[in-house]
Scaffold this active site. Structure first.
Site, PDB file in Angstrom:
ATOM      1  N   ASP A 251      40.674 -48.422  10.690  1.00  0.00           N
ATOM      2  CA  ASP A 251      41.807 -49.260  11.094  1.00  0.00           C
ATOM      3  C   ASP A 251      41.935 -50.483  10.182  1.00  0.00           C
ATOM      4  OD1 ASP A 251      42.197 -47.516  13.251  1.00  0.00           O
ATOM      5  OD2 ASP A 251      41.015 -48.754  14.621  1.00  0.00           O
TER       6      ASP A 251
ATOM      7  N   ASP B 246      35.820 -46.448  18.228  1.00  0.00           N
ATOM      8  CA  ASP B 246      36.133 -47.845  17.897  1.00  0.00           C
ATOM      9  C   ASP B 246      34.949 -48.690  18.321  1.00  0.00           C
ATOM     10  OD1 ASP B 246      38.704 -47.324  16.906  1.00  0.00           O
ATOM     11  OD2 ASP B 246      39.623 -47.522  18.877  1.00  0.00           O
TER      12      ASP B 246
END
Length: 178
Positions: free
Chosen positions: A144, A128
């Site tokens: 995401d 991330d």
């Protein structure tokens, strides 16, 4: 099933597969760049106090829940693929402007699930790197964004755009109408 319908199903699945693969490649490329330029570095601040790129390794799901449950995420990914194949097989045609939005949402959700599954299988965590500091939102990635955007669009489409009759195409074979 007639040959026209078979060709339509094959075309739908081909467009879905190619679109999903291209989006997964984009997701993986952005994660590669995050590893290359952000791992072990201070955050790259784009807007002070608001938005930055910050390397993070997520071993769970959104908001850090379900840490270390790799088998669970693998099963969810497989289920997403099965549902996506079913949806794309039911759609009249990817060229049908009325149903193209469902195909797009399905492709985005598939790509997001696969993008994060690639990370989980290859590294046991998801990379991330996008962080909204202003609201202290959990760090996330491009996959995401695919899933979140497509899910929100799907909710809007199901609420305001598609009628119950439009969605009859998804009835399981042999199932009677209410």
């Amino acid at each position: 099933m007639n040959s026209t319908r078979k060709r339509s199903i094959i075309a739908n699945l081909a467009v879905w597969a190619i679109g999903s693969i291209l989006l997964v490649l984009l997701d993986q490329y952005t994660k590669y760049l995050a590893v290359l330029h952000l791992k072990g570095q201070d955050p790259l601040v784009l807007w002070q106090g608001v938005f930055e790129f910050l390397y993070s390794e997520n071993r769970g799901a959104a908001f850090g829940i379900l840490q270390g449950r790799q088998a669970f995420f693998f099963v969810i990914g497989i289920l997403v693929l099965i549902v996506a194949v079913y949806v794309m097989g039911c759609l009249p045609s990817w060229r049908d402007s009325h149903y193209c939005w469902l195909g797009l949402c399905t492709t985005l959700i598939t790509a997001g699930a696969l993008g994060n599954m690639v990370d989980r299988i290859s590294q046991k965590y998801v990379v991330d790197f996008i962080y909204f500091r202003l609201i202290d939102f959990p760090v996330f990635n491009v996959a995401d964004i695919y899933v979140t955007t497509a899910t929100a669009a799907l909710l809007v489409l199901m609420t305001f755009y598609y009628s119950e009759k439009d969605l009859e195409i998804f009835r399981l074979a042999g199932r009677e109408k209410n």
